[in-house]
Motif scaffolding. Sequence first.
Motif, PDB file in Angstrom:
ATOM      1  N   THR A   2       0.837  -1.188   0.000  1.00 24.23           N
ATOM      2  CA  THR A   2       0.000   0.000   0.000  1.00 24.23           C
ATOM      3  C   THR A   2       0.878   1.246   0.000  1.00 24.23           C
ATOM      4  N   ILE A   3       0.249   2.349  -0.295  1.00 23.89           N
ATOM      5  CA  ILE A   3       0.922   3.636  -0.179  1.00 23.89           C
ATOM      6  C   ILE A   3       0.266   4.340   0.999  1.00 23.89           C
ATOM      7  N   ASP A   7      -6.286   5.641   0.005  1.00 26.64           N
ATOM      8  CA  ASP A   7      -7.281   4.583   0.086  1.00 26.64           C
ATOM      9  C   ASP A   7      -6.916   3.495  -0.914  1.00 26.64           C
ATOM     10  N   SER A   8      -6.982   2.246  -0.502  1.00 25.97           N
ATOM     11  CA  SER A   8      -6.590   1.138  -1.380  1.00 25.97           C
ATOM     12  C   SER A   8      -7.408   1.104  -2.668  1.00 25.97           C
ATOM     13  N   GLY A   9      -8.624   1.630  -2.655  1.00 27.26           N
ATOM     14  CA  GLY A   9      -9.452   1.660  -3.856  1.00 27.26           C
ATOM     15  C   GLY A   9      -8.954   2.646  -4.898  1.00 27.26           C
ATOM     16  N   ASP A  10      -8.074   3.569  -4.494  1.00 25.52           N
ATOM     17  CA  ASP A  10      -7.529   4.568  -5.418  1.00 25.52           C
ATOM     18  C   ASP A  10      -6.190   4.144  -6.008  1.00 25.52           C
ATOM     19  N   ILE A  11      -5.694   2.983  -5.613  1.00 26.76           N
ATOM     20  CA  ILE A  11      -4.347   2.551  -6.005  1.00 26.76           C
ATOM     21  C   ILE A  11      -4.429   1.500  -7.113  1.00 26.76           C
ATOM     22  N   ALA A  12      -3.720   1.772  -8.209  1.00 25.50           N
ATOM     23  CA  ALA A  12      -3.581   0.770  -9.272  1.00 25.50           C
ATOM     24  C   ALA A  12      -2.351  -0.065  -8.936  1.00 25.50           C
ATOM     25  N   GLU A  13      -2.506  -1.377  -8.913  1.00 22.91           N
ATOM     26  CA  GLU A  13      -1.417  -2.274  -8.520  1.00 22.91           C
ATOM     27  C   GLU A  13      -0.943  -3.106  -9.703  1.00 22.91           C
ATOM     28  N   VAL A  26      -1.045   5.993  -7.732  1.00 26.97           N
ATOM     29  CA  VAL A  26      -2.236   6.816  -7.583  1.00 26.97           C
ATOM     30  C   VAL A  26      -2.069   7.930  -8.605  1.00 26.97           C
ATOM     31  N   ALA A  27      -2.918   7.936  -9.626  1.00 26.17           N
ATOM     32  CA  ALA A  27      -2.790   8.912 -10.706  1.00 26.17           C
ATOM     33  C   ALA A  27      -4.141   9.153 -11.361  1.00 26.17           C
TER      34      ALA A  27
END
Length: 131
Positions: A2-3, A7-13, A26-27
């Motif tokens: 995570t960053i 929020d984990s829903g905003d993170i592309a992994e 997050v972009a």
Amino acid sequence: MTIPGYDSGDIAEFALERAGAHVDIVAGVVPDEFSLERSVQEPPADALAEPIDLVGHDGLRAVEAFRISLVYDPSALPPGASPTDVAVAVDDDDGWETLESTVDLEETTVAATTNDRPPGSTVAAVYDGES
């Protein structure tokens, strides 16, 4: 991975498991073609793992956070080197630039987080005797 602060829903992994590489972004725009691949580029002399290419990273827009984590080989450290003297390096137009990095000794990973996309598209875990 995570960053912190996002929020984990905003993170592309993204991951290239067989190479031990993970990227979280997050972009505003993460292009569909973004991916991780093993690089064919010659690794830097102080590399502790094979380099990884960030494919399609030029298409990232409005980057708030970019975190890359790489597995490294601690046995590749020079004799007498501290196990925390490891960094993520990016190959930019002027050669390999180390990023401020954090080492996880238990997982033998090194991670760097920036507020922009990296200045180059190839990254590697390297010995950084200057840390």
